[in-house]
Structure formats: structure tokens, C-alpha cells
Design a protein around this motif. Structure first.
Motif, PDB file in Angstrom:
ATOM      1  N   MET A 146       0.812  -1.192   0.000  1.00  0.00           N
ATOM      2  CA  MET A 146       0.000   0.000   0.000  1.00  0.00           C
ATOM      3  C   MET A 146       0.858   1.260   0.000  1.00  0.00           C
ATOM      4  SD  MET A 146      -3.420   0.739   2.249  1.00  0.00           S
ATOM      5  CE  MET A 146      -3.468  -0.822   3.045  1.00  0.00           C
ATOM      6  N   ASN A 147       2.137   1.142   0.241  1.00  0.00           N
ATOM      7  CA  ASN A 147       3.027   2.303   0.238  1.00  0.00           C
ATOM      8  C   ASN A 147       3.704   2.495  -1.107  1.00  0.00           C
ATOM      9  OD1 ASN A 147       2.482   3.071   2.879  1.00  0.00           O
ATOM     10  ND2 ASN A 147       4.016   1.664   3.691  1.00  0.00           N
ATOM     11  N   SER A 148       3.135   1.944  -2.147  1.00  0.00           N
ATOM     12  CA  SER A 148       3.681   2.100  -3.494  1.00  0.00           C
ATOM     13  C   SER A 148       2.995   3.260  -4.204  1.00  0.00           C
ATOM     14  CB  SER A 148       3.464   0.828  -4.303  1.00  0.00           C
ATOM     15  OG  SER A 148       4.103  -0.266  -3.694  1.00  0.00           O
ATOM     16  N   VAL A 149       3.647   3.744  -5.244  1.00  0.00           N
ATOM     17  CA  VAL A 149       3.062   4.798  -6.073  1.00  0.00           C
ATOM     18  C   VAL A 149       1.962   4.183  -6.928  1.00  0.00           C
ATOM     19  CG1 VAL A 149       3.544   6.421  -7.941  1.00  0.00           C
ATOM     20  CG2 VAL A 149       5.213   6.102  -6.116  1.00  0.00           C
ATOM     21  N   TYR A 150       0.801   4.813  -6.946  1.00  0.00           N
ATOM     22  CA  TYR A 150      -0.306   4.378  -7.793  1.00  0.00           C
ATOM     23  C   TYR A 150      -0.464   5.352  -8.953  1.00  0.00           C
ATOM     24  CZ  TYR A 150      -2.429   1.534  -3.973  1.00  0.00           C
ATOM     25  OH  TYR A 150      -2.703   0.630  -2.995  1.00  0.00           O
ATOM     26  N   CYS A 151      -0.961   4.841 -10.056  1.00  0.00           N
ATOM     27  CA  CYS A 151      -1.432   5.669 -11.154  1.00  0.00           C
ATOM     28  C   CYS A 151      -2.568   4.895 -11.806  1.00  0.00           C
ATOM     29  CB  CYS A 151      -0.331   5.958 -12.166  1.00  0.00           C
ATOM     30  SG  CYS A 151      -0.867   7.104 -13.463  1.00  0.00           S
ATOM     31  N   CYS A 152      -3.659   5.573 -12.100  1.00  0.00           N
ATOM     32  CA  CYS A 152      -4.814   4.895 -12.686  1.00  0.00           C
ATOM     33  C   CYS A 152      -4.528   4.532 -14.141  1.00  0.00           C
ATOM     34  CB  CYS A 152      -6.055   5.776 -12.606  1.00  0.00           C
ATOM     35  SG  CYS A 152      -7.482   5.004 -13.388  1.00  0.00           S
ATOM     36  N   PRO A 153      -4.670   3.248 -14.499  1.00  0.00           N
ATOM     37  CA  PRO A 153      -4.428   2.836 -15.879  1.00  0.00           C
ATOM     38  C   PRO A 153      -5.529   3.259 -16.842  1.00  0.00           C
ATOM     39  CG  PRO A 153      -5.078   0.959 -14.552  1.00  0.00           C
ATOM     40  CD  PRO A 153      -4.942   2.122 -13.620  1.00  0.00           C
TER      41      PRO A 153
END
Length: 82
Positions: free
Chosen positions: A1-8
Motif C-alpha cells: 500500500m506504500n507504493s506509487v499508484y497511477c490509474c491505468p
């Protein structure tokens, strides 16, 4: 959960997300009426144990719901360049 997210899907959201907890409730249903007969204990040897993700991620902008791995993978692929 501490990773960078980006919506695909919308490809711009990197900060607004909803975490959806997947809470498992094993049940038995009547096969002819569809009504719930009982809650099955998690220790029941005849009930297959849920092995899915404990939560899913929803984009707070476009509404896409998917596994966290999808958002993390796209976040790594589309990470900010210094």
C-alpha cells in the motif's frame, strides 16, 4: 500500500483512490429458493477458503476498480522523471 499508484484508465490520477476491503462471509444457500440458510464457519472443511486479495483499489477520479497490482504497475511504468 506504500507504493506509487497511477490509474491505468484515466492515466492522470496519482493521488485520489478508494480502498475497498473485501470481507468474506461464507454462507450456504437453499438451491431451490436462493435464500440464505446459514453462515458457514471459516473452519468448515467443506467450504473452500477465499484466497483473493484482501482489498481492491478504486480510482477516485474515473471509478475504475482493479487489483492493487494494476495501479502499482502503472505507477512504476508512468513514474515521474526527475
Amino acid at each position: 500500500m506504500n507504493s506509487v499508484y497511477c490509474c491505468p484508465a484515466c492515466k492522470t490520477n496519482r493521488s485520489r483512490f478508494n480502498l475497498i476491503e473485501q470481507v468474506v462471509h461464507p454462507i450456504r444457500k437453499d438451491p431451490s429458493t436462493g435464500k440464505m440458510i446459514e453462515h458457514v464457519p471459516l473452519s468448515d472443511p467443506l467450504q473452500f477458503q477465499y484466497q483473493g486479495e484482501p482489498y481492491r483499489v478504486q480510482c477516485g477520479i474515473c471509478g475504475l476498480i482493479d487489483d492493487e497490482r494494476t495501479f502499482v504497475a502503472f505507477g512504476k511504468q508512468d513514474s515521474f522523471q526527475d
